[in-house]
Design a protein around this motif. Structure first.
Motif, PDB file in Angstrom:
ATOM      1  N   THR A  96       0.827  -1.203   0.000  1.00 15.88           N
ATOM      2  CA  THR A  96       0.000   0.000   0.000  1.00 15.88           C
ATOM      3  C   THR A  96       0.861   1.253   0.000  1.00 15.88           C
ATOM      4  O   THR A  96       0.555   2.240  -0.676  1.00 15.88           O
ATOM      5  N   ILE A  97       1.966   1.232   0.755  1.00 13.07           N
ATOM      6  CA  ILE A  97       2.877   2.377   0.802  1.00 13.07           C
ATOM      7  C   ILE A  97       3.469   2.643  -0.585  1.00 13.07           C
ATOM      8  O   ILE A  97       3.543   3.791  -1.040  1.00 13.07           O
ATOM      9  N   VAL A  98       3.882   1.581  -1.277  1.00 16.10           N
ATOM     10  CA  VAL A  98       4.475   1.737  -2.604  1.00 16.10           C
ATOM     11  C   VAL A  98       3.467   2.355  -3.575  1.00 16.10           C
ATOM     12  O   VAL A  98       3.782   3.320  -4.295  1.00 16.10           O
ATOM     13  N   PHE A  99       2.240   1.824  -3.594  1.00 13.11           N
ATOM     14  CA  PHE A  99       1.241   2.345  -4.532  1.00 13.11           C
ATOM     15  C   PHE A  99       0.787   3.753  -4.139  1.00 13.11           C
ATOM     16  O   PHE A  99       0.477   4.571  -5.013  1.00 13.11           O
ATOM     17  N   ALA A 100       0.749   4.055  -2.844  1.00 16.33           N
ATOM     18  CA  ALA A 100       0.423   5.411  -2.415  1.00 16.33           C
ATOM     19  C   ALA A 100       1.507   6.390  -2.861  1.00 16.33           C
ATOM     20  O   ALA A 100       1.219   7.518  -3.291  1.00 16.33           O
ATOM     21  N   ALA A 101       2.775   5.967  -2.770  1.00 20.77           N
ATOM     22  CA  ALA A 101       3.880   6.813  -3.220  1.00 20.77           C
ATOM     23  C   ALA A 101       3.815   7.038  -4.730  1.00 20.77           C
ATOM     24  O   ALA A 101       4.044   8.160  -5.214  1.00 20.77           O
ATOM     25  N   LEU A 102       3.482   5.991  -5.487  1.00 23.54           N
ATOM     26  CA  LEU A 102       3.343   6.138  -6.940  1.00 23.54           C
ATOM     27  C   LEU A 102       2.200   7.080  -7.292  1.00 23.54           C
ATOM     28  O   LEU A 102       2.294   7.877  -8.241  1.00 23.54           O
ATOM     29  N   THR A 103       1.119   7.016  -6.513  1.00 22.03           N
ATOM     30  CA  THR A 103       0.015   7.951  -6.729  1.00 22.03           C
ATOM     31  C   THR A 103       0.459   9.366  -6.410  1.00 22.03           C
ATOM     32  O   THR A 103       0.052  10.328  -7.083  1.00 22.03           O
ATOM     33  N   GLY A 104       1.302   9.520  -5.378  1.00 25.69           N
ATOM     34  CA  GLY A 104       1.863  10.829  -5.076  1.00 25.69           C
ATOM     35  C   GLY A 104       2.721  11.358  -6.211  1.00 25.69           C
ATOM     36  O   GLY A 104       2.704  12.556  -6.517  1.00 25.69           O
ATOM     37  N   VAL A 105       3.476  10.461  -6.864  1.00 30.73           N
ATOM     38  CA  VAL A 105       4.267  10.851  -8.037  1.00 30.73           C
ATOM     39  C   VAL A 105       3.347  11.409  -9.121  1.00 30.73           C
ATOM     40  O   VAL A 105       3.605  12.470  -9.698  1.00 30.73           O
ATOM     41  N   TYR A 106       2.275  10.681  -9.392  1.00 30.62           N
ATOM     42  CA  TYR A 106       1.329  11.143 -10.414  1.00 30.62           C
ATOM     43  C   TYR A 106       0.668  12.453 -10.000  1.00 30.62           C
ATOM     44  O   TYR A 106       0.469  13.349 -10.825  1.00 30.62           O
ATOM     45  N   MET A 123      -7.413   7.566  -7.750  1.00 29.29           N
ATOM     46  CA  MET A 123      -6.368   6.560  -7.573  1.00 29.29           C
ATOM     47  C   MET A 123      -6.048   6.347  -6.096  1.00 29.29           C
ATOM     48  O   MET A 123      -5.901   5.207  -5.634  1.00 29.29           O
ATOM     49  N   MET A 124      -5.936   7.451  -5.336  1.00 29.53           N
ATOM     50  CA  MET A 124      -5.608   7.329  -3.922  1.00 29.53           C
ATOM     51  C   MET A 124      -6.745   6.660  -3.159  1.00 29.53           C
ATOM     52  O   MET A 124      -6.500   5.863  -2.238  1.00 29.53           O
ATOM     53  N   MET A 125      -7.991   6.966  -3.513  1.00 24.70           N
ATOM     54  CA  MET A 125      -9.120   6.291  -2.882  1.00 24.70           C
ATOM     55  C   MET A 125      -9.049   4.785  -3.134  1.00 24.70           C
ATOM     56  O   MET A 125      -9.312   3.980  -2.230  1.00 24.70           O
ATOM     57  N   ALA A 126      -8.683   4.403  -4.357  1.00 26.43           N
ATOM     58  CA  ALA A 126      -8.587   2.981  -4.684  1.00 26.43           C
ATOM     59  C   ALA A 126      -7.490   2.309  -3.864  1.00 26.43           C
ATOM     60  O   ALA A 126      -7.684   1.224  -3.302  1.00 26.43           O
ATOM     61  N   VAL A 127      -6.324   2.952  -3.773  1.00 28.68           N
ATOM     62  CA  VAL A 127      -5.195   2.375  -3.033  1.00 28.68           C
ATOM     63  C   VAL A 127      -5.536   2.219  -1.555  1.00 28.68           C
ATOM     64  O   VAL A 127      -5.337   1.151  -0.958  1.00 28.68           O
ATOM     65  N   LEU A 128      -6.063   3.280  -0.947  1.00 29.95           N
ATOM     66  CA  LEU A 128      -6.348   3.241   0.486  1.00 29.95           C
ATOM     67  C   LEU A 128      -7.539   2.340   0.808  1.00 29.95           C
ATOM     68  O   LEU A 128      -7.561   1.664   1.840  1.00 29.95           O
ATOM     69  N   SER A 129      -8.545   2.329  -0.087  1.00 30.74           N
ATOM     70  CA  SER A 129      -9.713   1.478   0.156  1.00 30.74           C
ATOM     71  C   SER A 129      -9.341   0.007   0.103  1.00 30.74           C
ATOM     72  O   SER A 129      -9.862  -0.807   0.874  1.00 30.74           O
ATOM     73  N   LEU A 130      -8.449  -0.330  -0.826  1.00 30.21           N
ATOM     74  CA  LEU A 130      -8.056  -1.731  -0.970  1.00 30.21           C
ATOM     75  C   LEU A 130      -7.076  -2.160   0.121  1.00 30.21           C
ATOM     76  O   LEU A 130      -7.095  -3.300   0.574  1.00 30.21           O
ATOM     77  N   GLY A 131      -6.229  -1.236   0.563  1.00 28.89           N
ATOM     78  CA  GLY A 131      -5.196  -1.593   1.516  1.00 28.89           C
ATOM     79  C   GLY A 131      -5.595  -1.471   2.970  1.00 28.89           C
ATOM     80  O   GLY A 131      -4.876  -1.961   3.851  1.00 28.89           O
ATOM     81  N   LEU A 132      -6.744  -0.817   3.260  1.00 28.61           N
ATOM     82  CA  LEU A 132      -7.148  -0.570   4.642  1.00 28.61           C
ATOM     83  C   LEU A 132      -8.621  -0.916   4.839  1.00 28.61           C
ATOM     84  O   LEU A 132      -9.429  -0.745   3.919  1.00 28.61           O
TER      85      LEU A 132
END
Length: 248
Positions: free
Chosen positions: A139-149, A160-169
């Motif tokens: 989740t940290i890796v994908f959140a960081a990649l979303t931050g890059v975007y 994208m961030m909603m998808a990452v956090l919803s799936l990871g938490l």
């Protein structure tokens, strides 16, 4: 009338920042329609929308205090990603992510849509009887990649961030929405500081945009808190797909 149009776009973008997370879908085309060059419009839009994510995060302060340590993890992760994204915007050709981004947004929308079922499946197979309330390495890796975007361009970054956090938490969707708004604030602040120092910014436009976004972000937080989770999920998916189709 042009100044009023920018303020109105800022207000609408502020509301979208705190709800469905596709603020640039509204504000960026308005700035282009007013004749700003694409890169100038992008950096001015990023700086102007800081106010909306700031007031939105303040409006979600109760939800953010539910998991303060998690909020700090989101801040740190998205800060590092946004720095990379802002540098990429200034160094790479503007069309590098053009082909991939719409499909990334579609994938994010699908993830948000199936998250309730995926979340139950993950709990059943990985953590029986438990709730995931800490960021996993993935989740940290994908959140960081979303931050890059988010630092690079940002249209659809909220989805994208909603998808990452919803799936990871395993958290209430309103808390995830608050964390997403905070992540957008971090990405905009970091990228905005870099742009203000080295890029060509129309500060008059950014100021008008910020005026509307400041009010819209706070109003959107109250609206997002009252939306039923299912309706909020539908709105996020609809907004994300609209963004993807528009970019295609």
């Amino acid at each position: 009338m042009q100044q009023f149009a920018v303020v109105a776009a800022g207000f609408g973008a502020g509301v979208l920042t705190s709800t469905v997370g596709v603020a640039s879908l509204l504000s960026f085309p308005v700035l282009l329609a007013l004749g700003l060059p694409p890169v100038v419009a992008n950096v001015s839009n990023t700086i102007g929308l800081i106010a909306g994510s700031l007031s939105g995060s303040f409006g979600y302060r109760r939800e953010l205090m539910v998991r303060p340590r998690l909020a700090w993890f989101v801040v740190i992760t998205c800060t590092s990603g946004a720095v990379v994204g802002a540098v990429l915007l200034l160094c790479l050709p503007s069309g590098v992510f053009e082909a991939a981004v719409p499909w990334l947004i579609v994938l994010a929308c699908l993830t948000v849509g199936v998250q309730p079922w995926l979340g139950r499946w993950l709990r059943r197979n990985d953590e029986p009887g438990g709730r995931r309330t800490a960021l996993s390495p993935g989740t940290i890796v994908f959140a960081a990649l979303t931050g890059v975007y988010g630092g690079y361009f940002g249209a659809g970054a909220g989805v994208m961030m909603m998808a990452v956090l919803s799936l990871g938490l395993d958290l209430d969707l309103r808390v995830v929405n608050a964390l997403k708004t905070l992540a957008l604030l971090v990405a905009n602040v970091v990228a905005g500081l870099i742009f203000a120092l080295v890029a060509d910014v129309d500060f008059a436009v950014a100021g008008l945009l910020a005026t509307g976004a400041l009010i819209g972000g706070y109003a959107g937080a109250h609206l997002g808190r009252r939306l039923p989770p299912t309706l909020l999920r539908i709105l996020i998916i609809t907004a994300g797909l609209t963004t993807a189709v528009t970019m295609l």
